[in-house]
Design a protein around this motif. Structure first.
Motif, PDB file in Angstrom:
ATOM      1  N   ARG A   1       0.749  -1.074   0.025  1.00  0.00           N
ATOM      2  CA  ARG A   1       0.119  -0.094   0.149  1.00  0.00           C
ATOM      3  C   ARG A   1       1.028   1.376   0.057  1.00  0.00           C
ATOM      4  O   ARG A   1       0.599   2.267  -0.708  1.00  0.00           O
TER       5      ARG A   1
ATOM      6  N   GLY B   1      -6.706  -1.621   2.124  1.00  0.00           N
ATOM      7  CA  GLY B   1      -6.312  -0.835   0.852  1.00  0.00           C
ATOM      8  C   GLY B   1      -6.733  -1.486  -0.386  1.00  0.00           C
ATOM      9  O   GLY B   1      -6.420  -0.835  -1.418  1.00  0.00           O
TER      10      GLY B   1
ATOM     11  N   ALA C   1      -5.258   0.825   6.373  1.00  0.00           N
ATOM     12  CA  ALA C   1      -5.155   2.158   5.807  1.00  0.00           C
ATOM     13  C   ALA C   1      -5.817   2.920   6.661  1.00  0.00           C
ATOM     14  O   ALA C   1      -7.194   2.639   7.221  1.00  0.00           O
TER      15      ALA C   1
ATOM     16  N   GLU D   1      -5.945   7.905   2.997  1.00  0.00           N
ATOM     17  CA  GLU D   1      -4.491   7.519   2.944  1.00  0.00           C
ATOM     18  C   GLU D   1      -4.194   7.404   1.414  1.00  0.00           C
ATOM     19  O   GLU D   1      -3.472   7.916   0.856  1.00  0.00           O
TER      20      GLU D   1
ATOM     21  N   SER E   1      -8.536   3.599  -0.709  1.00  0.00           N
ATOM     22  CA  SER E   1      -8.393   2.875   0.332  1.00  0.00           C
ATOM     23  C   SER E   1      -9.766   3.243   1.303  1.00  0.00           C
ATOM     24  O   SER E   1     -10.435   4.092   1.129  1.00  0.00           O
TER      25      SER E   1
END
Lengths: 341, 257
Positions: free
Chosen positions: A25, A65, A173, A177, A181
């Motif tokens: 991620r 995510g 997440a 973010e 996500s």
């Protein structure tokens, strides 16, 4: 899109896979791309993973995510076969036009990604711990048993990475973010993989389950009691095993203990044994060679019981008790029994 | 009769302090000893056992500097009957190149009528930890491959390979010729015998440049992991410290209720 291979047990995702997702991620955030998760070997048919388990897994992946999740099943991938599994993973990566494929550095993850790297004509970096630059992609990875880091340029059109166990802390997440996500319902695909017969010659024939060989119990234990040469002999483990029992943990030993034949290899912690990340590691009579520290350095708290206050195991611990383990451990066991009534 | 090729690598002995070269591209060879990784030691043992049991041959091969002759002679002392050194500057070689060099040598020998039924490699190299040479070699040669294997035995035209995984022992039956990556734990490497040592001393190692133009390892530099400052708190000495240790266990919440 970045493709991440996840290892699951029912509706539970392996902690190391969540770590790999967290690593992926971060990389995806820098690239402005999204995450797809692949789960392979869910049964003889794609229906064998029930909707509630699939939904639960997909929710977990979304928390970390992911925007797409592919469950791959079918008779050809019902039993583990690295080549067939890798082919299924490569299919997903190609269809998703991924330029990065990531798995955790477990035996399964590493084997499958080595096959995938060949099939994708890709450079593979094993045991990555962080990304140093995105274009060109440079990762830092563990070498020399983890005592040295290598900054490595991964300059093929598709990059294949395994993430070193417990080098990254798994973290969901945070909202906002990345653009994707936190999405509640990732796109779920169920795909039946038909393997090339040439791949199936490498299929596992059978699994002989043995309680003694359960390395998963060691790598997943919340408490590990480690024993080294200082224990003194194969018949001298009673106190240590009682401490394991009192703490509801697992026994892990140093390489010298297995070399001496005192305990079996599957209990070995270290570079050529298991890598552990318990909440507590009690290292008894272990000097702390680099290879052993490579296997236990991800423990949240390390306690060393050792007669040598200068031993590397002691200086690498948060707490230590100095002295003869055969005097100290019975006293610890007695104290634990006393407090528990 | 099974002919086994066992591929080994000379690696730094990293149990003591490791120093880096001034350009941070390698381990400073002046401050370390060299050895074989434990996976390779077990691979040599298995190769020797198979050769003995099937009245076949075990041959050791290494890609690296002329200094790797030391490790090849060690393999001969442990039962290998031949030794091949493919000279290469390992700093220029990545796992793709190592696999290509071995595959080229296997193909060259096959053209000369020398076939290796089984190729054993260490599961990963103790220094670079690449985990992929065996798989890449297998694809180049068009052979099946299994990784993480602790024991092997020949069963007719197949190799039975066993490896300990999370839930038990996994068993693979691969048609020969095959490639198997060996993980420490299935066998105890033997000590070299005096006749073995003598044979190793006299052995002429077949030596030639690796037949590959290397694509490189991608290494930018090596660096040390940031050392963790020692913050150890000594709870006490001897059994009198037991109560303090149990206090810690309760504080971090690991004592079952």
């Amino acid at each position: 899109m970045i493709t991440v291979l996840a290892e699951v047990d029912g509706a539970d995702v392996a902690e190391t896979s969540l770590e790999a997702l967290t690593f992926a991620r971060t990389l995806a955030g820098g690239r402005g791309t999204s995450l797809g998760v692949v789960v392979i070997g869910i049964g003889e048919t794609t229906d064998e993973i029930d909707d509630s388990a699939a939904d639960s897994l997909a929710r977990t992946f979304a928390d970390y995510g992911a925007t797409r999740v592919r469950f791959i099943g079918g008779p050809d991938v019902a039993a583990y076969c690295a080549a067939a599994y890798a082919a299924a993973l490569v299919d997903a990566a190609r269809q998703w036009q991924s330029d990065v494929v990531i798995a955790s550095g477990t035996p399964r993850g590493t084997e499958m990604l080595a096959h995938a790297a060949v099939r994708l004509d890709a450079v593979m970096a094993a045991n990555a711990v962080e990304t140093l630059s995105d274009d060109p992609l440079v990762v830092s990875r563990q070498v020399m048993g983890g005592s040295i880091l290598e900054d490595m340029r991964v300059d093929s059109p598709v990059a294949v990475l395994t993430v070193a166990g417990h080098a990254v802390e798994a973290a969901p997440a945070e909202r906002g973010e990345s653009s994707d996500s936190g999405r509640a319902a990732p796109e779920i695909e169920r795909v039946e993989h038909r393997a090339d017969p040439a791949d199936l010659v490498m299929a596992m024939q059978r699994l002989e389950p043995t309680e003694q060989a359960d390395t998963a119990a060691l790598t997943g234990a919340r408490v590990v009691v480690g024993a080294g040469r200082g224990v003194g002999g194969a018949d001298e483990f009673d106190d240590v095993l009682e401490l394991v029992d009192l703490l509801g943990g697992a026994l892990g030993v140093s390489r010298v203990v297995t070399n001496l034949g005192w305990r079996p290899h599957h209990e070995q912690v270290g570079q050529t044994g298991s890598r552990i990340s318990p909440d507590l590691y009690v290292a008894c009579g272990i000097s702390g060679a680099i290879q052993h520290l490579a296997g236990c350095s991800s423990a949240r708290t390390i306690v060393a019981i050792n007669s040598d206050a200068d031993a590397p195991m002691v200086t690498n611990a948060q707490y230590a008790v100095i002295g003869d383990l055969h005097e100290i451990i019975p006293a610890v066991n007695e104290e634990l029994r006393r407090r528990r009534g | 009769m099974t002919n086994v090729l066992v591929c080994i690598k000379r690696v730094p002995e990293t149990s003591s302090e490791v120093r880096l070269t001034d350009d941070s591209m390698d381990i400073d060879a002046g401050y370390v000893g060299y050895t074989l990784s434990s996976h390779d030691e077990c691979a040599i043992e298995l190769a020797s056992q198979i050769a003995e049991e099937t009245k076949g041959t075990a041959t050791a091969l290494s890609v690296g500097s002329p200094d790797a002759a030391e490790q090849l002679r060690g393999a001969v002392a442990l039962g290998c009957r031949g030794a091949i050194l493919l000279e290469a500057e390992l700093g220029q070689f990545g796992p793709v190149d190592i696999a290509a060099a071995i595959a080229a040598e296997v193909a060259r020998r096959s053209d000369d009528g020398e076939e290796f039924d089984l190729i054993l490699v260490g599961n990963d190299a103790a220094d670079t930890g690449d985990f992929q040479v065996g798989v890449r070699l297998a694809y180049l040669l068009g052979r099946p491959v299994a990784m993480g294997i602790s024991t092997v035995e020949i069963d007719g035209d197949r190799v039975m390979a066993r490896g300990v995984a999370g839930a038990g022992t996994e068993i693979y039956s691969l048609p020969l010729p095959a490639v198997v990556a060996i993980q420490e734990g299935g066998v105890d490497p033997r000590y070299p015998s005096i006749p073995g040592r003598m044979r190793a001393k006299r052995m002429k190692i077949e030596q030639r440049p690796a037949d590959v133009t290397p694509s490189g390892s991608g290494r930018v530099r090596l660096r040390r992991s940031a050392p963790k400052p020692s913050e150890v708190q000594i709870l006490g000495e001897g059994p009198d410290a037991a109560a303090a240790l149990v206090d810690v266990m309760y504080e971090i919440g690991v004592v079952p209720r």
